[in-house]
Scaffold this active site. Structure first.
Site, PDB file in Angstrom:
ATOM      1  N   ASP A 175       0.843  -1.275  -0.123  1.00  0.00           N
ATOM      2  CA  ASP A 175       0.045   0.022   0.101  1.00  0.00           C
ATOM      3  C   ASP A 175       0.995   1.035   0.063  1.00  0.00           C
ATOM      4  O   ASP A 175       1.465   1.648   1.230  1.00  0.00           O
ATOM      5  CB  ASP A 175      -1.105   0.247   1.126  1.00  0.00           C
ATOM      6  CG  ASP A 175      -1.665   1.293   1.595  1.00  0.00           C
ATOM      7  OD1 ASP A 175      -1.922   1.860   0.391  1.00  0.00           O
ATOM      8  OD2 ASP A 175      -2.517   1.272   2.455  1.00  0.00           O
ATOM      9  N   GLU A 205      -1.771  11.031   0.657  1.00  0.00           N
ATOM     10  CA  GLU A 205      -3.018  10.238   1.008  1.00  0.00           C
ATOM     11  C   GLU A 205      -3.407   9.847   2.230  1.00  0.00           C
ATOM     12  O   GLU A 205      -4.452   9.837   2.742  1.00  0.00           O
ATOM     13  CB  GLU A 205      -3.007   8.883  -0.316  1.00  0.00           C
ATOM     14  CG  GLU A 205      -4.501   8.342  -0.298  1.00  0.00           C
ATOM     15  CD  GLU A 205      -4.664   7.074   0.617  1.00  0.00           C
ATOM     16  OE1 GLU A 205      -5.766   6.797   0.455  1.00  0.00           O
ATOM     17  OE2 GLU A 205      -3.761   6.721   1.357  1.00  0.00           O
ATOM     18  N   GLU A 206      -2.151   8.985   2.809  1.00  0.00           N
ATOM     19  CA  GLU A 206      -2.522   8.516   4.324  1.00  0.00           C
ATOM     20  C   GLU A 206      -2.828   9.377   5.249  1.00  0.00           C
ATOM     21  O   GLU A 206      -3.180   8.998   6.136  1.00  0.00           O
ATOM     22  CB  GLU A 206      -1.239   7.607   4.634  1.00  0.00           C
ATOM     23  CG  GLU A 206      -0.886   6.506   3.611  1.00  0.00           C
ATOM     24  CD  GLU A 206      -1.720   5.268   3.350  1.00  0.00           C
ATOM     25  OE1 GLU A 206      -2.816   5.534   4.634  1.00  0.00           O
ATOM     26  OE2 GLU A 206      -1.402   4.440   2.980  1.00  0.00           O
ATOM     27  N   ASP A 228      -5.335   1.733  -5.671  1.00  0.00           N
ATOM     28  CA  ASP A 228      -5.061   1.516  -4.497  1.00  0.00           C
ATOM     29  C   ASP A 228      -5.080   0.067  -4.126  1.00  0.00           C
ATOM     30  O   ASP A 228      -5.260  -0.897  -5.244  1.00  0.00           O
ATOM     31  CB  ASP A 228      -5.925   2.486  -3.541  1.00  0.00           C
ATOM     32  CG  ASP A 228      -4.968   3.037  -2.319  1.00  0.00           C
ATOM     33  OD1 ASP A 228      -4.219   2.139  -1.618  1.00  0.00           O
ATOM     34  OD2 ASP A 228      -5.235   4.148  -1.939  1.00  0.00           O
ATOM     35  N   HIS A 316      -1.241  -2.203   6.291  1.00  0.00           N
ATOM     36  CA  HIS A 316      -0.668  -1.314   7.125  1.00  0.00           C
ATOM     37  C   HIS A 316       0.444  -2.020   8.356  1.00  0.00           C
ATOM     38  O   HIS A 316       0.315  -1.607   9.528  1.00  0.00           O
ATOM     39  CB  HIS A 316      -1.647  -0.590   7.983  1.00  0.00           C
ATOM     40  CG  HIS A 316      -2.022   0.777   7.076  1.00  0.00           C
ATOM     41  ND1 HIS A 316      -2.800   1.805   7.465  1.00  0.00           N
ATOM     42  CD2 HIS A 316      -2.083   0.651   5.635  1.00  0.00           C
ATOM     43  CE1 HIS A 316      -2.965   2.475   6.440  1.00  0.00           C
ATOM     44  NE2 HIS A 316      -2.567   2.159   5.279  1.00  0.00           N
TER      45      HIS A 316
HETATM   46 ZN   LIG Z   1      -3.359   3.100   0.167  1.00  0.00          ZN
END
Ligand SMILES: [Zn+2]
Length: 340
Positions: A175, A205-206, A228, A316
């Site tokens: 990711d 983005e995060e 994504d 994540h």
């Molecule tokens: Zn992402």
């Protein structure tokens, strides 16, 4: 397909606001295959390729370059580095990790908390909840030595070698470097495109789809396609109805998530294209989370959007896992759409 390029992209460091090393790889890869490349004020890289159609539409593809990480907040007198998280962390995924501190030079370190070893734990110690705020980095140097190299605000990233495991690939930053990789490879594979193509490699983005918001406004597309990862919860203990997607079952077409409902006609168009090209796909529907599509949809007077996703396990964390065939399916679908 190039495992080497995916490995380079995923192992490179780039937290929100510090995407420069990823951007440099993208620029190198796009040399000679697009008509123009520019970088906007926030750091979004916008590549343009003109369309061949008589009346081309403006199609924006968006792949965020940033990864979740940390910044240095404080260095204590014993040389331990305290952190501020950047992006959504589960503290359990941050324990017992190797990290890199990007100061005047790159320092290796280990990240953990002051939990007592099992030998001396009490019942209460075992129940204590973990918090990102309790994490620290031990870089094996004294405070004086650390302070010469590291300054509050410096970037900290997970350190992890990207490896092939069976038919899968595991490492940090799947990711969203898999999407960065997909967009580069689709541009290479598609050659001439039907529509005016804006390939945008976004920042931040995060921390809330920030780069997508400004680049979406700047490009003002007719259609935007966010690239994504999505959750693959197809692991022991999770019922089929709650798995979102399964690894190895094809590219993901996002119907909705916490940020956006994909345009219905676009969704049907992608389903039909995948069917025609015999590309395996699966739908994904998420109660929470979002992608760049959520921000781009709402710029100006609104934009038709969809998210094309890649099923990913252990998202994540430093062992995010994707399936090589799903990634190939994603590139096949995107490049077919670009060609028209
Ligand atoms: Zn992402």
């Amino acid at each position: 397909m190039s495992f080497e390029l995916l490995k380079e992209l995923t192992e490179a460091p780039g937290i929100p606001g510090r995407e420069e090393q990823i951007r440099a790889i993208v620029e190198r890869e796009l040399k000679g295959i697009v008509e123009a490349v520019r970088v906007d004020a926030m750091g979004n890289l916008i590549a343009f390729r003109p369309g061949q159609a008589r009346k081309p539409r403006k199609v924006m593809y968006s792949a965020h370059m940033d990864e979740i990480g940390f910044i240095v907040r404080f260095i204590d007198d014993n040389g331990f580095i305290r952190l501020n998280p950047v992006g959504g962390h589960d503290p359990r995924n941050c324990l017992i990790q190797q990290v890199q501190v990007h100061g005047k030079e790159v320092l290796d370190g280990v990240m953990t908390t002051s939990t007592k070893p099992v030998h001396v734990q009490t019942e209460d110690d075992r129940k204590k909840a973990l918090a990102v705020d309790d994490l620290f980095i031990d870089a094996g140097l004294s405070a004086k030595e650390i302070r010469k190299i590291v300054t509050p605000g410096d970037m900290v990233t997970l350190k992890r070698e990207t490896t092939r495991i069976g038919k899968r690939v595991s490492g940090k930053s799947m990711d969203n470097r898999t999407a960065v990789y997909s967009l580069i490879q689709s541009l290479k594979k598609s050659g001439a495109n039907r529509d005016d193509t804006y390939a945008v490699f976004t920042v931040q983005e995060e921390v809330g789809l920030r780069g997508a918001q400004t680049s979406g406004y700047g490009v003002a597309p007719d259609i935007a396609i966010a690239l994504d990862t999505t959750l693959a919860l197809d692991t022991p203990g999770i019922e089929a109805r709650d798995q979102i997607t399964q690894l190895g079952k094809g590219v993901g077409l996002t119907v909705m998530d916490g940020s956006v409902i994909s345009d219905h006609a676009l969704l049907k168009e992608f389903e039909a294209l995948a069917g025609k090209k015999k590309i395996q796909f699966q739908h994904n529907i998420l109660p929470r989370g979002g992608t760049d599509a959520g921000a781009i949809q709402r710029v100006r007077e609104g934009v038709k959007v969809i998210t094309i996703s890649l099923p990913t396990r252990y998202i994540h964390s430093s062992i995010e896992m994707i399936d090589w065939n799903d990634l190939a399916a994603k590139i096949d679908l995107l490049s077919a759409y670009m060609k028209g």
